[in-house]
Design a protein around this motif. Structure first.
Motif, short mmCIF file in Angstrom:
data_model
loop_
_atom_site.label_atom_id
_atom_site.label_comp_id
_atom_site.label_asym_id
_atom_site.label_seq_id
_atom_site.Cartn_x
_atom_site.Cartn_y
_atom_site.Cartn_z
N SER A 11 39.22 61.24 54.21
CA SER A 11 40.20 62.09 53.55
C SER A 11 39.55 62.99 52.51
O SER A 11 39.87 64.17 52.40
N ILE A 12 38.62 62.41 51.75
CA ILE A 12 37.90 63.21 50.75
C ILE A 12 37.08 64.30 51.42
O ILE A 12 37.09 65.46 51.00
N ALA A 13 36.37 63.92 52.48
CA ALA A 13 35.55 64.90 53.20
C ALA A 13 36.43 66.00 53.81
O ALA A 13 36.07 67.18 53.78
N GLY A 14 37.58 65.60 54.35
CA GLY A 14 38.48 66.59 54.93
C GLY A 14 38.99 67.57 53.91
O GLY A 14 39.03 68.79 54.15
N TYR A 15 39.36 67.08 52.74
CA TYR A 15 39.88 67.96 51.69
C TYR A 15 38.81 68.94 51.20
O TYR A 15 39.08 70.11 50.95
N LEU A 16 37.57 68.44 51.06
CA LEU A 16 36.50 69.25 50.50
C LEU A 16 35.88 70.21 51.52
O LEU A 16 35.43 71.30 51.16
N LEU A 17 35.83 69.80 52.79
CA LEU A 17 35.06 70.56 53.78
C LEU A 17 35.90 71.38 54.75
O LEU A 17 35.43 72.41 55.25
N LEU A 18 37.11 70.95 55.05
CA LEU A 18 37.91 71.67 56.03
C LEU A 18 38.47 72.96 55.44
O LEU A 18 38.83 73.02 54.26
N SER A 19 38.56 73.97 56.26
CA SER A 19 39.17 75.23 55.83
C SER A 19 40.67 75.04 55.68
O SER A 19 41.24 74.06 56.17
N SER A 20 41.32 75.96 55.00
CA SER A 20 42.74 75.83 54.70
C SER A 20 43.60 75.72 55.96
O SER A 20 44.61 75.01 55.96
#
Length: 202
Positions: free
Chosen positions: A135-144
């Motif tokens: 979840s942390i990686a998704g929030y930080l790395l995924l585009s909007s």
């Protein structure tokens, strides 16, 4: 001619990121505390004794929740004060923290009831680290445009709300939306886990 530059010291964004990760780790710790306590209660035959004592199962559960929750909140507050985060909205932070702890409480109770020893209980609760890290990686790395793929995770909503609060960008509308999402997901998990928890307390 001489040009005078004014250098202003700003807080590193890394502090907010590490503080946010620390909050999630402490929330997981609250579930582990409950899980280990339940295992010890099973060894001492306390759970069996509750069914024939004036103490109700509800009182027993609330006692364990208060123990883990208060400990976690104190650790979070002290840690953020040490990191120098004093100007944040503490009410927002506590609201997000309390709502997100309910999930770890459920997991802690369930894991404690089905585990035979403290090692097994601790290992089971640590499995929360997998969706938490994702979840942390998704929030930080995924585009909007791909953030929606993480909406299933309560840790995503918790991290998002805490990030806005710690960077002092949080607005009540966004924070309350995150809290509502966490509570809704937790309620679904509760409905699934309730029969097993009830059976384990019987």
């Amino acid at each position: 001619s001489a040009e005078i530059l004014s250098l202003q010291q700003e807080d590193s964004p890394l502090v907010a990121t590490l503080g946010n990760m620390l909050i999630l780790m402490v929330i997981m710790l609250a579930g582990m505390i409950i899980s280990l306590a339940i295992v010890e209660e099973k060894k001492d035959k306390t759970i069996s004794a509750i069914n024939v004592s004036p103490v109700s199962q509800t009182t027993f559960v609330i006692g364990k929740v208060i123990m883990g929750g208060v400990s976690a909140l104190l650790i979070i507050i002290i840690s953020l004060l040490i990191l120098g985060m004093t100007d944040i909205n503490w009410f927002m932070l506590l609201l997000v923290g309390i709502s997100s702890m309910f999930l770890t409480f459920i997991v802690g109770f369930l894991q404690g009831l089905i585990s035979n020893d403290v090692i097994e209980a601790a290992a089971g609760v640590k499995l929360i680290l997998i969706p938490m890290a994702g979840s942390i990686a998704g929030y930080l790395l995924l585009s909007s445009k791909w953030q929606w793929t993480m909406y299933w995770s309560p840790f995503y909503w918790t991290y998002k709300a805490n990030d806005l609060i710690l960077t002092q960008k949080g607005e009540w509308g966004t924070v309350l939306l995150s809290v509502a999402a966490v509570i809704a997901i937790t309620f679904v998990v509760y409905l699934v886990a309730y029969p097993k928890i009830r059976k384990g307390l019987s």
